[in-house]
Motif scaffolding. Structure first.
Motif, PDB file in Angstrom:
ATOM      1  N   ARG A  15       7.069  16.195   2.411  1.00 32.70           N
ATOM      2  CA  ARG A  15       7.931  14.567   1.685  1.00 32.70           C
ATOM      3  C   ARG A  15       7.578  14.136   2.988  1.00 32.70           C
ATOM      4  O   ARG A  15       6.699  12.634   3.073  1.00 32.70           O
ATOM      5  N   GLN A  16       8.159  14.051   4.894  1.00 35.74           N
ATOM      6  CA  GLN A  16       8.343  13.416   5.839  1.00 35.74           C
ATOM      7  C   GLN A  16       6.612  12.814   6.022  1.00 35.74           C
ATOM      8  O   GLN A  16       6.418  12.011   6.563  1.00 35.74           O
ATOM      9  N   VAL A  17       5.814  14.349   6.174  1.00 38.44           N
ATOM     10  CA  VAL A  17       4.482  13.941   6.801  1.00 38.44           C
ATOM     11  C   VAL A  17       3.331  13.048   5.489  1.00 38.44           C
ATOM     12  O   VAL A  17       2.849  12.550   6.018  1.00 38.44           O
ATOM     13  N   ASN A  19       1.604   5.958   4.396  1.00 36.52           N
ATOM     14  CA  ASN A  19       1.911   4.713   5.714  1.00 36.52           C
ATOM     15  C   ASN A  19       0.921   4.282   6.446  1.00 36.52           C
ATOM     16  O   ASN A  19       0.105   2.723   6.224  1.00 36.52           O
ATOM     17  N   ILE A  20       0.276   5.247   6.350  1.00 33.83           N
ATOM     18  CA  ILE A  20      -0.805   4.841   7.855  1.00 33.83           C
ATOM     19  C   ILE A  20      -1.910   4.538   6.785  1.00 33.83           C
ATOM     20  O   ILE A  20      -3.125   4.028   6.975  1.00 33.83           O
ATOM     21  N   LEU A  21      -2.515   5.281   5.279  1.00 33.30           N
ATOM     22  CA  LEU A  21      -3.385   4.281   5.033  1.00 33.30           C
ATOM     23  C   LEU A  21      -3.073   3.034   3.568  1.00 33.30           C
ATOM     24  O   LEU A  21      -4.421   2.584   3.680  1.00 33.30           O
ATOM     25  N   LEU A  44       5.844   7.873  16.505  1.00 33.66           N
ATOM     26  CA  LEU A  44       6.966   9.965  16.651  1.00 33.66           C
ATOM     27  C   LEU A  44       7.831   9.384  17.402  1.00 33.66           C
ATOM     28  O   LEU A  44       9.394  10.303  16.719  1.00 33.66           O
ATOM     29  N   VAL A  45       8.266   9.225  18.262  1.00 32.03           N
ATOM     30  CA  VAL A  45       9.064   8.935  18.998  1.00 32.03           C
ATOM     31  C   VAL A  45      10.207   7.933  18.713  1.00 32.03           C
ATOM     32  O   VAL A  45      11.427   8.315  18.613  1.00 32.03           O
TER      33      VAL A  45
END
Length: 175
Positions: A11-13, A19-21, A171-172
């Protein structure tokens, strides 16, 4: 970096991908909206050479418009694209010629920093360009904001380095 991805559940991926799309599709919608409202296929271009100095420097971002009823006149700064060439050219109109038979308007252009007109850039034995070659007239500009585009074209590895830095940052700093 990949350890972070492995720790994320499906789900997080999926949320990160969405979000990127969303960002990409928003950028495309803004581009297309500008193209429609300014009546040009390319509403924003980056100056790639110094041929228009001192007016425009390399890396300046130009905003273009091409209203249907707006005539092109001498001293207009236009962006034109020649057949068979990928890169559009930003130069000033220095002469106009109206053909009484066809009703077409022909233009001769020149870069402000160039000593000669652009006939050397046109196709062999072509003396003029016409309105079909015009992508748009310059309506405004933002200085040097396009240098990032020039750097990424000159140094292709920079694109991947920038994407990697952005990926690491996401990611960080994710919650």
């Amino acid at each position: 970096m990949f350890a972070e991805l492995r720790r994320m559940n499906t789900r997080q991926v999926a949320l990160q991908v969405l979000n990127i799309l969303t960002i990409v599709s928003t950028a495309l919608m803004i581009w297309k909206g500008l193209a429609i409202s300014l009546n040009t296929e390319s509403p924003i271009v980056v100056v790639l050479s110094g041929s228009m100095r001192p007016g425009f420097d390399r890396g300046d971002l130009l905003i273009l418009s091409l209203p249907q009823n707006d005539p092109i006149e001498v001293n207009d700064i236009c962006v034109f694209k020649l057949p068979g060439r990928d890169v559009p050219i930003v130069h000033r109109v220095i002469k106009l010629h109206d053909d009484a038979i066809t009703g077409k308007q022909f233009l001769l252009t020149k870069g402000d920093n160039n000593t000669r007109d652009d006939r050397g850039l046109y196709d062999y034995k072509q003396m003029w360009i016409n309105r079909e070659h015009i992508v748009g007239k310059v309506k405004g500009f933002v200085p040097y904001i396009g240098m990032l585009t020039i750097l990424m074209n000159d140094y292709p590895w920079l694109k991947f380095a920038l994407l990697g830095v952005i990926g690491l940052f996401v990611l960080v700093h994710r919650e």
